[in-house]
Design a protein around this motif. Structure first.
Motif, PDB file in Angstrom:
ATOM      1  N   ASP A 165       0.669  -1.354  -0.158  1.00 48.97           N
ATOM      2  CA  ASP A 165       0.190   0.002  -0.099  1.00 48.97           C
ATOM      3  C   ASP A 165       0.970   1.261   0.036  1.00 48.97           C
ATOM      4  N   TYR A 166       0.413   2.193  -0.658  1.00 53.46           N
ATOM      5  CA  TYR A 166       1.161   3.650  -0.738  1.00 53.46           C
ATOM      6  C   TYR A 166       0.116   4.653  -0.216  1.00 53.46           C
ATOM      7  N   SER A 167       0.880   5.466   0.649  1.00 51.34           N
ATOM      8  CA  SER A 167       0.036   6.444   1.265  1.00 51.34           C
ATOM      9  C   SER A 167      -0.439   7.396   0.092  1.00 51.34           C
ATOM     10  N   VAL A 168       0.747   7.926  -0.882  1.00 47.59           N
ATOM     11  CA  VAL A 168       0.385   8.718  -2.041  1.00 47.59           C
ATOM     12  C   VAL A 168       1.578   8.046  -3.032  1.00 47.59           C
ATOM     13  N   LYS A 169       0.919   7.526  -3.994  1.00 47.36           N
ATOM     14  CA  LYS A 169       2.097   6.821  -4.872  1.00 47.36           C
ATOM     15  C   LYS A 169       2.803   7.810  -5.953  1.00 47.36           C
ATOM     16  N   GLN A 170       1.721   8.760  -6.184  1.00 41.35           N
ATOM     17  CA  GLN A 170       2.186   9.856  -7.404  1.00 41.35           C
ATOM     18  C   GLN A 170       1.817  11.185  -7.014  1.00 41.35           C
ATOM     19  N   GLY A 171       2.143  12.233  -7.434  1.00 45.68           N
ATOM     20  CA  GLY A 171       1.715  13.425  -7.194  1.00 45.68           C
ATOM     21  C   GLY A 171       2.791  14.454  -7.620  1.00 45.68           C
ATOM     22  N   VAL A 172       2.410  15.768  -7.221  1.00 44.65           N
ATOM     23  CA  VAL A 172       3.123  17.012  -7.828  1.00 44.65           C
ATOM     24  C   VAL A 172       3.708  17.579  -6.609  1.00 44.65           C
ATOM     25  N   LEU A 173       4.959  17.979  -6.731  1.00 46.48           N
ATOM     26  CA  LEU A 173       5.698  18.671  -5.751  1.00 46.48           C
ATOM     27  C   LEU A 173       5.441  20.120  -5.591  1.00 46.48           C
ATOM     28  N   THR A 174       4.281  20.425  -5.130  1.00 48.05           N
ATOM     29  CA  THR A 174       4.212  21.890  -4.655  1.00 48.05           C
ATOM     30  C   THR A 174       4.610  22.043  -3.211  1.00 48.05           C
ATOM     31  N   GLU A 175       4.899  21.216  -2.386  1.00 47.14           N
ATOM     32  CA  GLU A 175       5.366  21.249  -1.148  1.00 47.14           C
ATOM     33  C   GLU A 175       5.984  19.851  -0.649  1.00 47.14           C
ATOM     34  N   ASP A 176       6.316  19.808   0.634  1.00 47.71           N
ATOM     35  CA  ASP A 176       7.026  18.582   1.016  1.00 47.71           C
ATOM     36  C   ASP A 176       6.143  17.697   0.894  1.00 47.71           C
ATOM     37  N   LYS A 177       6.531  16.392   0.313  1.00 52.06           N
ATOM     38  CA  LYS A 177       5.596  15.261   0.444  1.00 52.06           C
ATOM     39  C   LYS A 177       6.250  14.166   1.264  1.00 52.06           C
ATOM     40  N   THR A 178       5.382  13.134   1.642  1.00 53.00           N
ATOM     41  CA  THR A 178       5.964  11.930   2.171  1.00 53.00           C
ATOM     42  C   THR A 178       5.279  10.828   1.730  1.00 53.00           C
ATOM     43  N   VAL A 179       5.933   9.772   1.143  1.00 51.58           N
ATOM     44  CA  VAL A 179       5.250   8.620   0.606  1.00 51.58           C
ATOM     45  C   VAL A 179       5.669   7.316   1.709  1.00 51.58           C
ATOM     46  N   THR A 180       4.468   6.885   2.047  1.00 52.13           N
ATOM     47  CA  THR A 180       4.603   5.794   3.000  1.00 52.13           C
ATOM     48  C   THR A 180       4.255   4.697   2.377  1.00 52.13           C
ATOM     49  N   ILE A 181       5.305   3.621   2.275  1.00 54.88           N
ATOM     50  CA  ILE A 181       4.974   2.394   1.601  1.00 54.88           C
ATOM     51  C   ILE A 181       4.831   1.200   2.743  1.00 54.88           C
ATOM     52  N   THR A 182       3.671   0.794   2.668  1.00 54.65           N
ATOM     53  CA  THR A 182       3.278  -0.394   3.942  1.00 54.65           C
ATOM     54  C   THR A 182       3.094  -1.444   3.356  1.00 54.65           C
ATOM     55  N   ASN A 183       3.971  -2.606   3.887  1.00 56.69           N
ATOM     56  CA  ASN A 183       3.960  -3.727   3.439  1.00 56.69           C
ATOM     57  C   ASN A 183       3.074  -4.733   4.353  1.00 56.69           C
ATOM     58  N   GLN A 184       2.152  -5.134   3.980  1.00 56.72           N
ATOM     59  CA  GLN A 184       1.280  -6.071   5.011  1.00 56.72           C
ATOM     60  C   GLN A 184       1.646  -7.454   4.500  1.00 56.72           C
ATOM     61  N   LYS A 185       2.131  -8.478   5.434  1.00 52.93           N
ATOM     62  CA  LYS A 185       2.442  -9.803   4.698  1.00 52.93           C
ATOM     63  C   LYS A 185       1.185 -10.532   4.834  1.00 52.93           C
ATOM     64  N   TYR A 186       1.179 -11.259   3.698  1.00 51.36           N
ATOM     65  CA  TYR A 186      -0.304 -12.064   3.504  1.00 51.36           C
ATOM     66  C   TYR A 186      -0.187 -13.307   4.590  1.00 51.36           C
ATOM     67  N   PRO A 187      -1.183 -13.529   5.483  1.00 47.77           N
ATOM     68  CA  PRO A 187      -0.983 -14.343   6.513  1.00 47.77           C
ATOM     69  C   PRO A 187      -0.734 -16.027   6.054  1.00 47.77           C
ATOM     70  N   SER A 188      -0.325 -16.621   7.060  1.00 48.60           N
ATOM     71  CA  SER A 188      -0.396 -18.041   6.963  1.00 48.60           C
ATOM     72  C   SER A 188      -1.161 -18.588   7.843  1.00 48.60           C
ATOM     73  N   LEU A 189      -1.646 -20.062   7.680  1.00 49.89           N
ATOM     74  CA  LEU A 189      -2.312 -20.797   8.545  1.00 49.89           C
ATOM     75  C   LEU A 189      -1.465 -22.137   8.820  1.00 49.89           C
ATOM     76  N   SER A 190      -1.194 -22.130   9.864  1.00 58.55           N
ATOM     77  CA  SER A 190      -0.642 -23.600  10.251  1.00 58.55           C
ATOM     78  C   SER A 190      -1.511 -24.472  11.222  1.00 58.55           C
ATOM     79  N   ILE A 191      -1.680 -25.792  10.901  1.00 55.54           N
ATOM     80  CA  ILE A 191      -2.397 -26.768  11.617  1.00 55.54           C
ATOM     81  C   ILE A 191      -1.722 -27.795  12.069  1.00 55.54           C
ATOM     82  N   THR A 192      -1.441 -28.010  13.226  1.00 55.41           N
ATOM     83  CA  THR A 192      -0.748 -29.045  14.024  1.00 55.41           C
ATOM     84  C   THR A 192      -1.717 -30.163  14.669  1.00 55.41           C
ATOM     85  N   ASN A 193      -1.587 -31.266  14.462  1.00 54.29           N
ATOM     86  CA  ASN A 193      -2.148 -32.287  15.019  1.00 54.29           C
ATOM     87  C   ASN A 193      -1.474 -33.003  16.078  1.00 54.29           C
ATOM     88  N   LYS A 194      -2.199 -33.090  17.313  1.00 52.74           N
ATOM     89  CA  LYS A 194      -1.562 -33.584  18.474  1.00 52.74           C
ATOM     90  C   LYS A 194      -2.414 -34.705  18.927  1.00 52.74           C
TER      91      LYS A 194
END
Length: 839
Positions: free
Chosen positions: A671-700
């Motif tokens: 995810d990008y907070s702002v992937k593209q734009g015009v530099l009319t002022e200070d800009k900050t782009v935050t790239i958020t990587n959210q890991k796709y979750p895993s599901l582990s099943i253990t038999n006891k």
């Protein structure tokens, strides 16, 4: 042919005879050069409030003729022949209610401090002019009742045989009256004019003689004028002025009786007699006078008798000035008489030309705003001359200097003692505005003593005029005055410097220099080269100053000092003519790129990120920007989580795009907070990587009777996985599991774990052991179901606590299996022993 020769001979005799009676001598004046005074001045212009208008001046070149002080003029003998018919008692028009005879009296005597014709003519310096006054009208002598139908001229009582056509008791030549015979006394003449009265009714020739009638016998007036001209002076300039308001309708026959044009006359004989008689009078008058002027005053009727008379007078004597003038109002009548006066009075000088060549330091105003004009100045009152009287023209010479010329009409003669002036407005030229600042060098030929505050307004100025009577002479005089002026004070241009952050606020983080140097560029108005650094100024930061001694007339622009951290914006907060500049240094914008990870704990991974830059015209940027080298608009960085990278002082208005390398896309939602734009002022782009979750099943599996080798079936449901194959990791083995309608089944032995990676974020999951696998076991779960917002682990606990009702579950009991194996072993051993004994 004989008749034509006879008529020509008679005409020659009349002309010769008239010259004997009235010799036209050109004794105009003594041959003495006229005295004239002339001046040239320059005066600052002022507005309606009396305030000086910067750089605007009025130039005046005047001339005054004083000829009357030293020239003896040829005197004037003027015969004024006035129509006093009944129509002169009418109003001039429906618009002007003044009675015509009253208007004529005012024009002759003057009114409201305005001189009349008598004042103008009898005010010669030596009072040698004379005026005679004749009035004409007409009393009909012929009787329409006795007349033979009007087909021929009526018979006069003196004709034989006598045929009645005239009234009885008629008199001769009674249609005109000489009211004044050659007088120099203007007071007496004015009194005569004041007493003139018109006939109160139409009178006939046999009635008591108390008026000259109500009709229009122009011939009668001319006949009296001839009698007066017999006593005109030989050294005088002789003039006849004829005024009438209508067509002639009466003439004298050979006996001096008045023949009136009754409506019944036919055959054209009347017109032939009337104009034939007038023509005969003109043949006597025209050779004997210097001028014959006709005034058609509020003229009525179809045929222009006066125009015909003027044409014939000029035809008879081409050397005289014979013309018809028109007046339809009282004021126009006064003006026409003044016009005639100017033409006949021997005023000082004529054919005047005033030429003024301007210097390079003044120029005419644009759009014909200089008000070029010639005026007559009497007692401080200016009266503009008409274009017919004096025409003003302009011309540019080869040196680029402008000349203004006033050309007086050839027949316009200046009045003695009266000032005439060529006047117009000029403004300081760019050359002058440059000179006052010292940008252009000034020499002694440019200014008084070479002083830039005393520039000359003219290069040269002359007046040319004609004078003399017997032989015209022309004289050209050079104006001796050299007026000077000082252009307005040069400009001082204020300059203010301000500092702004990238958003336009005051929170500037970049380092500001201690002072700023600004250059003033002078824009070339004609399309040539501009002048950079025309002036310079160095001012402290966040301060203001003033650029001094700047020439007016140009457009200026500030060239700011370039700073890598700032954009410079220049605003003219004044006007083009009076500039005032504000220079704003605004910090260039920065681009900050930062990485955030969610859904896992490991934060040491490096991520490749691509940055693209294009300018405001969408062109790829190449070069170093923000510490990165861009090639064809692209640069790459390695980004760590929670370790931002800032690209400082990027081009304002640039378009940016931030893209993470796609190799991470399979395991992460980016995810990008702002992937593209015009530099009319200070800009900050935050790239958020959210890991796709895993599901582990253990038999006891637990319990004394539990089968540890058993495969337990696990039913798994995960939303969003309809008909998708998901990678699964079991121990060291990878496999693919198909989820059909979000469901899949896997087998796990005791202690085995299966893990599904890269599952949909937020999906709902549920794990349930199949009913077949649950037989003989108590099944419990840890995290059996939930939402996959991060990695989830499910534990399925199978516990064996009893034997099933159907008996021992041999297959499901590991102890029983051991017993069976043991029994089999024992049986095998017994068999071997038995076999040996037999052997």
């Amino acid at each position: 042919m004989k008749k034509r020769k006879l008529l020509n001979g008679i005409l020659v005799f009349i002309l010769v005879f008239s010259q004997i009676l009235f010799p036209v001598k050109k004794i105009w004046a003594e041959e003495i050069d006229p005295t004239v005074t002339y001046h040239k001045t320059i005066t600052p212009m002022r507005d309606s409030n009396g305030n000086t208008i910067p750089d605007q001046y009025e130039l005046m070149l005047d001339i005054t003729s004083n000829s009357g002080q030293n020239i003896t003029y040829q005197p004037l003998d003027v015969v004024f022949v006035a129509d006093l018919s009944g129509s002169m008692g009418d109003k001039i028009s429906e618009q002007e209610k003044v009675v015509r005879i009253d208007a004529l009296k005012k024009a002759l005597n003057g009114s409201n401090n305005q001189p009349g014709l008598i004042d103008l003519l009898l005010s010669n310096p030596n009072n040698e002019n004379r005026v005679s006054l004749v009035g004409f009208a007409g009393r009909a002598d012929n009787d329409p009742h006795l007349w033979n139908g009007g087909y021929t001229e009526p018979k006069d009582p003196g004709d034989k045989p006598r045929v009645h056509g005239f009234l009885s008791g008629i008199r001769q030549y009674d249609d005109a009256y000489t009211y004044s015979n050659w007088t120099t006394d203007k007071i007496a003449l004015k009194n005569v004019v004041s007493r003139i009265q018109l006939a109160s009714y139409e009178s006939w020739g046999n009635e008591p003689l108390n008026t000259i009638g109500t009709n229009t016998n122009v011939e009668a007036g001319l006949r009296n004028a001839i009698e007066l001209l017999k006593n005109a002076r030989g050294n005088a300039k002789r003039i006849v002025i004829l005024l009438s308001d209508g067509e002639a309708n009466m003439y004298y026959n050979k006996y001096g009786h008045s023949v009136f044009k009754f409506p019944t006359n036919k055959g054209g004989w009347f017109q032939n007699r009337l104009y034939g008689n007038i023509f005969q009078k003109l043949k006597i008058i025209s050779p004997a006078v210097h001028g014959f002027y006709s005034i058609a005053f509020a003229y009525k009727n179809g045929f222009d008798t006066l125009g015909w008379i003027s044409a014939k007078a000029k035809e008879i004597n081409p050397n005289i000035n014979a013309e018809e003038l028109y007046a339809n109002t009282e004021q126009e009548l006064i003006e026409r008489l003044n016009d005639i006066t100017r033409k006949i009075r021997p005023l000082g000088i004529r054919k005047v030309t005033i030429t003024d060549t301007l210097s390079k330091f003044v120029t005419l105003l644009p759009n014909n705003a200089s008000n070029l004009r010639v005026v007559k100045i009497v007692n401080g009152v200016e009266t503009p001359l008409t274009e017919q009287e004096a025409r003003v023209t302009t011309e540019q010479n080869q040196q680029g200097l402008m000349s203004v010329t006033a050309q007086f009409a050839d027949d316009y003669r200046m009045e003695d003692g009266v000032k005439y002036a060529l006047k117009f407005t000029v403004k300081s030229s760019q050359e002058a505005l440059d000179a006052i600042t010292g940008d252009k060098k000034v020499t002694a030929s440019d200014a008084l003593n070479g002083d830039k505050t005393k520039l000359y307004s003219n290069q040269s100025a002359t007046v040319t005029y004609t004078y003399g009577i017997e032989k015209e002479k022309t004289k050209t005089l050079q104006y001796s005055e050299v007026p000077s002026f000082s252009p307005s004070t040069p400009l001082n241009i204020p300059v203010k410097v301000e500092w702004k952050d990238a958003r336009g606020g005051t929170n500037v983080t970049a380092t500001k220099p201690n002072s700023i140097t600004l250059g003033l560029t002078k824009k070339n108005k004609t399309g040539g080269q501009d002048t950079p650094n025309y002036r310079q100024i160095t001012i402290p930061q966040s301060n203001k100053g003033e650029i001094q001694n700047v020439a007016k007339g140009y457009e200026y622009q500030i060239a700011p000092q370039e700073l890598s951290e700032f954009d410079a914006k220049v605003e003219n907060v004044g006007t083009i003519d009076a500039s005032s500049f504000k220079v704003t240094y605004q910090q260039k914008p920065s681009l900050t790129i930062q990485k955030k990870l969610t859904g896992e704990e490991v934060q040491q991974q490096k991520y490749n990120v691509k940055i693209e830059l294009r300018d405001s015209n969408n062109r790829e940027l190449s070069g170093t920007y923000g510490g990165l080298t861009f090639k064809n608009g692209v640069a790459n960085i390695e980004l760590r989580p929670n370790t931002p990278i800032q690209l400082s002082y990027l081009p304002r208005g640039a378009h940016y795009t931030v893209t993470e390398d796609e190799k991470y896309a399979g395991h992460y939602k980016i995810d990008y907070s702002v992937k593209q734009g015009v530099l009319t002022e200070d800009k900050t782009v935050t790239i958020t990587n959210q890991k796709y979750p895993s599901l582990s099943i253990t038999n006891k599996v637990s319990g004394e009777l539990a089968n540890y080798q058993q495969d337990f079936e696990m039913e798994i449901q995960i939303t969003g996985l309809k008909n998708k194959q998901i990678k699964a990791q079991k121990g060291n083995k990878e496999s693919v599991v198909l989820f059909s309608n979000d469901r899949a089944t896997v087998s796990l032995k005791r202690g085995e774990t299966i893990r599904f990676d890269d599952l949909p974020i937020g999906a709902h999951y549920e794990v349930r052991e199949s009913s077949r696998s649950q037989r003989g076991y108590t099944v419990t779960y840890e995290n059996q179901s939930g939402q996959l917002d991060f990695d989830k682990q499910v534990r399925v606990i199978n516990k064996r606590v009893s034997v099933p009702a159907t008996g021992l579950d041999i297959l499901d009991s590991s102890n029983m299996m051991l017993m069976i194996v043991g029994c089999i072993g024992v049986l095998g051993l017994l068999v071997m022993i038995t076999n040996r004994r037999r052997v």
